[in-house]
Design an enzyme around this catalytic site. Structure first.
Site: not given
Ligand SMILES: *[C@@H]1O[C@H](CO)[C@@H](O)[C@H](O)[C@H]1NC(C)=O
Ligand SMILES: *[C@@H]1O[C@H](CO)[C@@H](O)[C@H](O)[C@H]1NC(C)=O
Ligand SMILES: *[C@@H]1O[C@H](CO)[C@@H](O)[C@H](O)[C@H]1NC(C)=O
Ligand SMILES: *[C@@H]1O[C@H](CO)[C@@H](O)[C@H](O)[C@H]1NC(C)=O
Ligand SMILES: *[C@@H]1O[C@H](CO)[C@@H](O)[C@H](O)[C@H]1NC(C)=O
Ligand SMILES: *[C@@H]1O[C@H](CO)[C@@H](O)[C@H](O)[C@H]1NC(C)=O
Ligand SMILES: *[C@@H]1O[C@H](CO)[C@@H](O)[C@H](O)[C@H]1NC(C)=O
Ligand SMILES: *[C@@H]1O[C@H](CO)[C@@H](O)[C@H](O)[C@H]1NC(C)=O
Length: 572
Positions: A35, A211
């Site tokens: 991420d 997301e």
């Protein structure tokens, strides 16, 4: 003459070609670093990544050339910012966004404390700030009001601040979407109702998972970059653009702009969760996560987990960003940057009075259990009562594995066992439910001080599919004991990792000659598939670390464990 000139010219061209064989070597942050979010302030680039139930949370990496990255600290480094006690494996600190506005750095985070599905609740996100990112001093959390994760912060040119995140429609159907509201950046408080601004480019059902949103304003156009497709092989990046930070969105016909899952033979998979940044020279770059399956189409051997990759970003004539020239993300991108490896041997002689910043604890320590000054040039671990499989805070210090082929070595010096519960050694660690250990343990409670080497390795009981894609609670632990000839002599531990397995070994030291050790005895070799076995309802978001531990296996222990140096030698 003309021929000679042509030949010379050719030689010159070839020489230039050779000199220009630059390539960007990926991953730029080897070892699990999922991420990624990237930021540039002046000449300085920063990347932050996820850390889950490890403490401290969210490493900040720093570079001035996008090639050499230095770990300068962690945004969540005080227990008050990140209390992880009881946090299940792979919950904890999720997907940050790093931004800068008017002299202040902002890092958003979502700390997920439970996976209790009965609770049907989502975590709340927050941000921390600093005006000096090199100081390693960040504020206490400022909470957003919204429930959700992957929070993004965007400052519009009129000063409005938008929080954009991934949320669910309701707690029953759990259809994910990109939500947004305006907030007061001083308090985190909501200023406008939360709006569903985008449902992604895939069929809008529970596996679509839009997301990781990021909003950018580029040349008067707003862009919304997201990840979707779930966190496995279908993971991808897509981009939209529109006239405001909330849309309405025009779909990029070239979506997905990053997706390796159409060809499962590609050496990098799961690509997505990207963020982009502009260099001072006007060029754009992107970072994204990816995994490197060790054999073609094989998700059993991705024990390093999600790593951070870098790629060039260009814009097409219609103003849409193109990631990596439209090619799949790879471990080598020709003609950009330099072909410098990001791997190096790590050797810590434990002469510094404080722990270097690349080590992690499993969850937030209740109180310090380590010392670098109690015995100079040794890392001393005082055991606590927790064992490595406990969902708590064992006396364990971890450091990420950085290469599939990597050797880890340390020496446990003078460990005297008080009972058959006293144990210290090294581990190849993923989480509570996935660790493989070799250590020294007492044999009995009779005060004899006899010790043996204990080796504990894990294997899946049955394979129902690629482990990283399925869940199981059926694992088998194999325990073996190997005699030791002394009650206190030094024991060297060696872990040898390759693409698909690890071997655990030890050697006894010669008590009269400190640096002389016998032959390494390998007590176990195990398939690295065990580093991606997940219990039911859990996730596979991290990757392997090496660790040293000291445990009383349920009881307080009076035996300190002293480790002499920490050496990680990455291979190719
Ligand atoms: C920027 O920060 C300065 C000093 O903290 C403050 O006085 C000023 O109002 C801020 N400007 C904006 C546009 O937020
Ligand atoms: C969502 O839609 C996709 C595409 O039609 C399908 O492959 C997938 O199985 C669906 N997932 C669910 C949970 O319905
Ligand atoms: C922004 O506009 C300038 C001037 O028209 C142009 O040179 C540049 O390529 C544009 N940048 C992007 C990212 O579209
Ligand atoms: C898939 O990737 C492999 C490995 O790079 C390559 O050899 C193959 O040609 C690709 N297949 C397709 C259909 O692009
Ligand atoms: C430790 O030793 C005691 C007796 O001395 C025995 O009852 C116990 O089962 C042993 N525990 C382990 C973990 O071996
Ligand atoms: C998990 O354990 C339960 C209880 O032992 C068992 O019924 C179930 O089949 C197991 N699930 C898997 C995926 O192994
Ligand atoms: C990895 O190591 C194991 C144990 O030494 C060995 O059996 C295996 O062949 C090695 N695999 C590779 C790909 O080198
Ligand atoms: C330990 O080292 C001494 C001195 O070099 C040597 O004489 C002795 O044989 C060694 N003992 C063992 C068990 O290796």
């Amino acid at each position: 003459m003309r021929l000679l000139r042509t030949l010379l010219c050719l030689v010159w061209v070839l020489a230039q070609e050779l000199m220009n064989t630059f390539a960007l070597i990926n991953p730029i942050l080897p070892g699990w670093n999922p991420d990624p979010t990237i930021l540039r302030v002046g000449p300085d680039y920063f990347i932050a990544t996820s850390t889950f139930e490890y403490f401290p949370g969210h490493p900040i990496y720093y570079s001035t050339n996008l090639v050499d990255w230095e770990l300068i600290g962690h945004a969540l480094n005080r227990p008050r910012q990140l209390s992880l006690l009881g946090t299940p494996s792979d919950a904890g600190a999720w997907a940050p966004t790093l931004r800068y506005h008017n002299g202040t750095f902002y890092l958003t985070s979502t700390v997920r404390y439970v996976y209790t599905y009965e609770l049907r609740q989502f975590p709340r996100s927050f941000f921390v700030t600093t005006t000096d990112i090199f100081s390693n001093q960040w504020s206490d959390p400022v909470y957003f009001d919204a429930l959700g994760y992957d929070a993004d912060l965007f400052w519009d040119s009129n000063g409005d601040v938008y929080n954009t995140w991934s949320g669910i429609n309701n707690a029953i159907d759990k259809i994910y979407g990109i939500y947004q509201n305006k907030i007061d950046i001083n308090t985190g408080n909501t200023l406008t109702p939360a709006e569903l601004i985008f449902t992604g480019t895939l069929p809008d059902n529970s596996s679509a998972r839009p997301e990781g949103p990021h909003i950018y304003l580029i040349n008067s156009t707003y862009y919304l970059l997201i990840a979707e497709g779930g966190s496995g092989p279908e993971h991808r990046s897509t981009i939209q653009r529109g006239p405001s930070p909330s849309g309405p969105w025009e779909n990029n016909p070239a979506n997905p702009i990053l997706f390796n899952g159409a060809n499962l033979s590609l050496p990098v998979q799961y690509t997505g969760h990207a963020d982009i940044v502009q260099a001072p020279d006007g060029a754009w770059w992107g970072v994204a996560l990816g995994v490197r399956p060790q054999t073609v189409g094989d998700f059993d051997h991705i024990q390093l987990g999600r790593e951070t990759f870098l790629f060039p970003v260009t814009f097409d004539t219609l103003g849409w960003p193109v990631f990596n020239h439209g090619l799949p993300l790879s471990t080598e991108i020709p003609d950009v940057l330099t072909d410098k490896s990001h791997l190096s041997t790590f050797y810590d002689s434990f002469t510094s009075p404080t722990l270097q910043n690349s080590y992690y604890f499993l969850r937030t320590p209740y109180k310090p259990f380590h010392s670098l000054t109690a015995r100079p040039s040794f890392l001393r671990l005082l055991a606590n009562s927790y064992a490595l499989g406990d969902r708590d805070n064992p006396a364990l210090i971890l450091r990420k594995q950085t290469s599939y082929e990597e050797t880890f070595e340390t020496i446990l010096d003078g460990f005297v066992t008080g009972s058959n519960l006293t144990e210290a050694g090294v581990t190849v660690f993923y989480g509570d439910f996935a660790h493989n250990d070799i250590g020294v343990v007492g044999v009995s409670d009779d005060g004899s001080g006899e010790r043996v080497v204990v080796t504990r390795t894990l294997s899946p009981a049955e394979q129902v599919g690629p482990w990283a894609l399925t869940t199981t609670n059926s694992t088998v632990t194999t325990v073996t004991y190997t005699p030791l000839s002394t009650k206190s002599g030094p024991v060297k531990f060696v872990v040898v990792g390759n693409s698909t397995s690890y071997s655990l070994g030890f050697a006894e030291g010669n008590a009269t000659e400190t640096d002389s050790f016998g032959e390494i005895t390998y007590t176990a070799t195990f398939d690295s598939v065990s580093m991606s076995v997940m219990p039911v309802n859990d996730f596979f978001f991290k990757g392997a670390s090496f660790g040293v531990y000291n445990t009383g296996n349920g009881r307080p222990s009076l035996s300190p464990a002293d480790f002499r140096y920490w050496k990680q030698t990455p291979g190719a």
